[in-house]
Design a protein around this motif. Sequence first.
Motif, PDB file in Angstrom:
ATOM      1  N   VAL A 172       1.157  -1.246   0.301  1.00 42.45           N
ATOM      2  CA  VAL A 172      -0.307  -0.001   0.142  1.00 42.45           C
ATOM      3  C   VAL A 172       0.656   1.373   0.422  1.00 42.45           C
ATOM      4  O   VAL A 172       0.499   2.169  -0.798  1.00 42.45           O
ATOM      5  N   MET A 173       2.181   0.979   0.462  1.00 37.43           N
ATOM      6  CA  MET A 173       2.718   2.119   1.171  1.00 37.43           C
ATOM      7  C   MET A 173       3.740   2.822  -0.656  1.00 37.43           C
ATOM      8  O   MET A 173       3.808   3.962  -0.945  1.00 37.43           O
ATOM      9  N   VAL A 174       4.244   1.396  -1.278  1.00 34.50           N
ATOM     10  CA  VAL A 174       5.006   2.063  -2.055  1.00 34.50           C
ATOM     11  C   VAL A 174       3.973   2.648  -3.583  1.00 34.50           C
ATOM     12  O   VAL A 174       4.297   3.825  -4.047  1.00 34.50           O
ATOM     13  N   PRO A 175       3.076   1.991  -3.900  1.00 38.86           N
ATOM     14  CA  PRO A 175       2.507   3.368  -4.924  1.00 38.86           C
ATOM     15  C   PRO A 175       1.410   4.213  -4.474  1.00 38.86           C
ATOM     16  O   PRO A 175       1.281   5.121  -5.041  1.00 38.86           O
ATOM     17  N   ALA A 176       1.099   4.641  -3.562  1.00 38.65           N
ATOM     18  CA  ALA A 176       1.004   5.708  -2.849  1.00 38.65           C
ATOM     19  C   ALA A 176       2.715   6.993  -2.579  1.00 38.65           C
ATOM     20  O   ALA A 176       1.960   7.885  -3.067  1.00 38.65           O
ATOM     21  N   ALA A 177       2.605   5.799  -2.469  1.00 39.72           N
ATOM     22  CA  ALA A 177       4.954   7.285  -2.458  1.00 39.72           C
ATOM     23  C   ALA A 177       4.058   7.542  -3.822  1.00 39.72           C
ATOM     24  O   ALA A 177       4.834   8.996  -4.042  1.00 39.72           O
ATOM     25  N   ILE A 178       4.503   6.623  -4.885  1.00 41.83           N
ATOM     26  CA  ILE A 178       4.379   7.346  -6.283  1.00 41.83           C
ATOM     27  C   ILE A 178       3.418   7.637  -6.463  1.00 41.83           C
ATOM     28  O   ILE A 178       3.665   9.439  -7.363  1.00 41.83           O
ATOM     29  N   GLY A 179       2.200   7.588  -6.173  1.00 46.21           N
ATOM     30  CA  GLY A 179       0.580   8.360  -6.385  1.00 46.21           C
ATOM     31  C   GLY A 179       0.815   9.438  -5.766  1.00 46.21           C
ATOM     32  O   GLY A 179       0.345  10.256  -6.616  1.00 46.21           O
ATOM     33  N   PHE A 180       1.445   9.736  -4.903  1.00 46.56           N
ATOM     34  CA  PHE A 180       1.978  11.455  -3.971  1.00 46.56           C
ATOM     35  C   PHE A 180       2.563  12.492  -4.594  1.00 46.56           C
ATOM     36  O   PHE A 180       2.146  13.320  -5.421  1.00 46.56           O
ATOM     37  N   SER A 181       3.442  11.534  -5.171  1.00 49.74           N
ATOM     38  CA  SER A 181       4.417  12.496  -5.475  1.00 49.74           C
ATOM     39  C   SER A 181       4.357  13.107  -7.147  1.00 49.74           C
ATOM     40  O   SER A 181       4.721  14.368  -8.022  1.00 49.74           O
ATOM     41  N   LEU A 182       3.336  11.874  -7.879  1.00 51.31           N
ATOM     42  CA  LEU A 182       3.055  11.694  -9.392  1.00 51.31           C
ATOM     43  C   LEU A 182       1.413  13.353  -8.975  1.00 51.31           C
ATOM     44  O   LEU A 182       1.761  14.405 -10.190  1.00 51.31           O
ATOM     45  N   LEU A 183       0.848  13.368  -8.235  1.00 50.89           N
ATOM     46  CA  LEU A 183      -0.369  14.352  -8.035  1.00 50.89           C
ATOM     47  C   LEU A 183       0.101  15.699  -7.939  1.00 50.89           C
ATOM     48  O   LEU A 183      -0.168  16.642  -8.078  1.00 50.89           O
ATOM     49  N   PHE A 184       1.503  15.837  -6.526  1.00 48.41           N
ATOM     50  CA  PHE A 184       1.714  16.697  -6.264  1.00 48.41           C
ATOM     51  C   PHE A 184       3.147  17.261  -6.861  1.00 48.41           C
ATOM     52  O   PHE A 184       2.791  19.015  -7.099  1.00 48.41           O
ATOM     53  N   ALA A 185       4.079  17.072  -6.961  1.00 45.83           N
ATOM     54  CA  ALA A 185       5.535  17.270  -7.963  1.00 45.83           C
ATOM     55  C   ALA A 185       5.074  17.289  -9.379  1.00 45.83           C
ATOM     56  O   ALA A 185       6.147  18.094 -10.015  1.00 45.83           O
ATOM     57  N   VAL A 186       4.262  16.905 -10.071  1.00 48.45           N
ATOM     58  CA  VAL A 186       3.975  16.834 -11.414  1.00 48.45           C
ATOM     59  C   VAL A 186       2.968  17.740 -11.725  1.00 48.45           C
ATOM     60  O   VAL A 186       3.131  18.293 -12.064  1.00 48.45           O
ATOM     61  N   TYR A 187       1.947  17.167 -11.493  1.00 50.16           N
ATOM     62  CA  TYR A 187       0.325  17.558 -11.829  1.00 50.16           C
ATOM     63  C   TYR A 187      -0.074  18.680 -11.490  1.00 50.16           C
ATOM     64  O   TYR A 187       0.021  19.781 -12.273  1.00 50.16           O
ATOM     65  N   ALA A 188      -0.357  18.583 -10.385  1.00 56.80           N
ATOM     66  CA  ALA A 188      -0.149  20.504  -8.904  1.00 56.80           C
ATOM     67  C   ALA A 188       0.759  21.241 -10.183  1.00 56.80           C
ATOM     68  O   ALA A 188       0.153  22.769  -9.918  1.00 56.80           O
ATOM     69  N   THR A 189       1.907  20.415  -9.794  1.00 62.13           N
ATOM     70  CA  THR A 189       3.094  22.182 -10.042  1.00 62.13           C
ATOM     71  C   THR A 189       2.523  22.299 -11.550  1.00 62.13           C
ATOM     72  O   THR A 189       2.815  23.790 -12.186  1.00 62.13           O
ATOM     73  N   LEU A 190       2.758  21.567 -12.483  1.00 64.36           N
ATOM     74  CA  LEU A 190       2.682  22.156 -13.846  1.00 64.36           C
ATOM     75  C   LEU A 190       1.646  22.751 -13.900  1.00 64.36           C
ATOM     76  O   LEU A 190       1.206  23.586 -14.912  1.00 64.36           O
ATOM     77  N   VAL A 191       0.527  22.750 -13.574  1.00 61.34           N
ATOM     78  CA  VAL A 191      -0.653  23.232 -13.757  1.00 61.34           C
ATOM     79  C   VAL A 191      -0.534  24.961 -13.558  1.00 61.34           C
ATOM     80  O   VAL A 191      -0.569  25.264 -14.203  1.00 61.34           O
ATOM     81  N   GLY A 192       0.394  24.369 -11.877  1.00 63.09           N
ATOM     82  CA  GLY A 192       0.685  26.530 -12.025  1.00 63.09           C
ATOM     83  C   GLY A 192       2.273  27.657 -12.687  1.00 63.09           C
ATOM     84  O   GLY A 192       1.591  28.486 -12.650  1.00 63.09           O
ATOM     85  N   VAL A 193       3.169  26.537 -13.466  1.00 57.07           N
ATOM     86  CA  VAL A 193       3.552  26.619 -14.098  1.00 57.07           C
ATOM     87  C   VAL A 193       2.870  27.266 -15.539  1.00 57.07           C
ATOM     88  O   VAL A 193       3.531  28.230 -15.570  1.00 57.07           O
ATOM     89  N   PHE A 194       2.412  26.047 -15.602  1.00 55.28           N
ATOM     90  CA  PHE A 194       1.220  26.271 -17.178  1.00 55.28           C
ATOM     91  C   PHE A 194       0.691  27.844 -16.608  1.00 55.28           C
ATOM     92  O   PHE A 194       0.818  28.344 -18.040  1.00 55.28           O
ATOM     93  N   ALA A 195      -0.045  27.939 -15.702  1.00 52.08           N
ATOM     94  CA  ALA A 195      -0.981  29.181 -15.727  1.00 52.08           C
ATOM     95  C   ALA A 195       0.031  30.340 -15.505  1.00 52.08           C
ATOM     96  O   ALA A 195       0.038  31.818 -16.792  1.00 52.08           O
ATOM     97  N   ALA A 196       1.469  30.591 -14.882  1.00 50.61           N
ATOM     98  CA  ALA A 196       2.340  31.401 -14.799  1.00 50.61           C
ATOM     99  C   ALA A 196       2.591  31.551 -16.512  1.00 50.61           C
ATOM    100  O   ALA A 196       3.039  33.026 -16.829  1.00 50.61           O
ATOM    101  N   ARG A 197       3.390  30.884 -16.880  1.00 51.43           N
ATOM    102  CA  ARG A 197       3.945  31.180 -18.205  1.00 51.43           C
ATOM    103  C   ARG A 197       2.735  31.541 -18.770  1.00 51.43           C
ATOM    104  O   ARG A 197       3.452  32.253 -20.061  1.00 51.43           O
ATOM    105  N   ARG A 198       1.465  31.067 -19.304  1.00 49.37           N
ATOM    106  CA  ARG A 198       0.981  31.953 -19.751  1.00 49.37           C
ATOM    107  C   ARG A 198       0.612  33.243 -20.047  1.00 49.37           C
ATOM    108  O   ARG A 198       0.950  34.281 -20.202  1.00 49.37           O
ATOM    109  N   GLU A 199       0.264  33.492 -18.058  1.00 51.61           N
ATOM    110  CA  GLU A 199      -0.056  35.293 -17.862  1.00 51.61           C
ATOM    111  C   GLU A 199       1.288  36.086 -18.192  1.00 51.61           C
ATOM    112  O   GLU A 199       0.865  37.015 -17.897  1.00 51.61           O
TER     113      GLU A 199
END
Length: 258
Positions: free
Chosen positions: A63-90
Motif C-alpha cells: 500500500v505504501m509504495v504505490p501511495a508514495a509514487i501516487g503522491f509524487s505524481l499528483l503534487f510534484a508533477v500534476y499540481a506543480t505543472l498546473v501552476g507553471v503552465f498558468a503562470a507562464r501563460r499569464e
Amino acid sequence: MSGALTTPVGRMTALARAELTLLGRNRSALLSAVFVPLALPFSVRSVSDQMNLDDVGLSVALVMVPAAIGFSLLFAVYATLVGVFAARREELVLKRLRAGELRDTEILCGAALPAAALGLAQALIMTAGCAVLLDVPAPKAPQLAVVGLLLGLTVCTALAAVTASFTRTVESAQVTSLPLVLVSMTASGIVVPLELLPDRLTTVCQLLPLTPVITLVRGGWSGDLSAYETLGPLMTALAWTAVGVFAVRRWFRWEPRR
C-alpha cells in the motif's frame, strides 16, 4: 553551442534549465512539490494499519509504495505543472516562445521536464525509503512498475496542461487542480486499495486517470497481475493519455485569459 540549441533536444533542455531556475525561486511551489509528497505517505501508514489488508492479500508495503509514487505524481508533477503552465501563460512567456524556433510540443515538454524529473526522483527516493523502513522486497515484475510510472508522468503532464487551460490565474491553480487530486487520492487506490471497495464502486474507480498507474505499480511489486489483467490498466492509461493530448491540442490557451 549555438548549433546544439537549434535541435529539439537542445531547445527543450535550455527551456527546462530556465524553468528549473524559476521553480527554485518559487518557495511556495517548491514546498508543495517537494515536502508534501514526502510527508503524506506517513498518514497512509497510520490508515493502512487499520485496514484488513490480509483479507485481500495485501501488506502495508504494497500500500505504501504505490501511495508514495501516487503522491509524487499528483503534487510534484500534476499540481506543480498546473501552476507553471498558468503562470507562464499569464506572463506572456508562452506567447513569446511561440514566436521563436520552439514548436508547441517542445515548449510544453521543456516546461514540464523539471517537474517530471522531480516527481521521478521523489518516486525513486520514496521507494528506496519504503524498502529500507518496511523491508519491502524487490519488485517481482519491475517492468510493470516502470511502465506504470512512465505512464503516470505522461498522464499527469497532459492533464496538467488541460487543467491550466481552464485556470484563469496563477492563484486559482490550487483550486482548479484540487478536484483531480482529491478524487485520485480517495478513489484511485492511493490511500484505500480498490480491493477493499465494493465491486460496483471498484468498476467505476478503475476508469479514473491515476487508477491504472497505481494498479500497474502495485502489480509490479506483487507480481500478481497476469498478462490479461495488465491489459486493462494499460489500455485505460493509454486512453487517458490520448484524451489528454487531444484536449491540449484543442483547448490549451497560449495567451492570457482576459
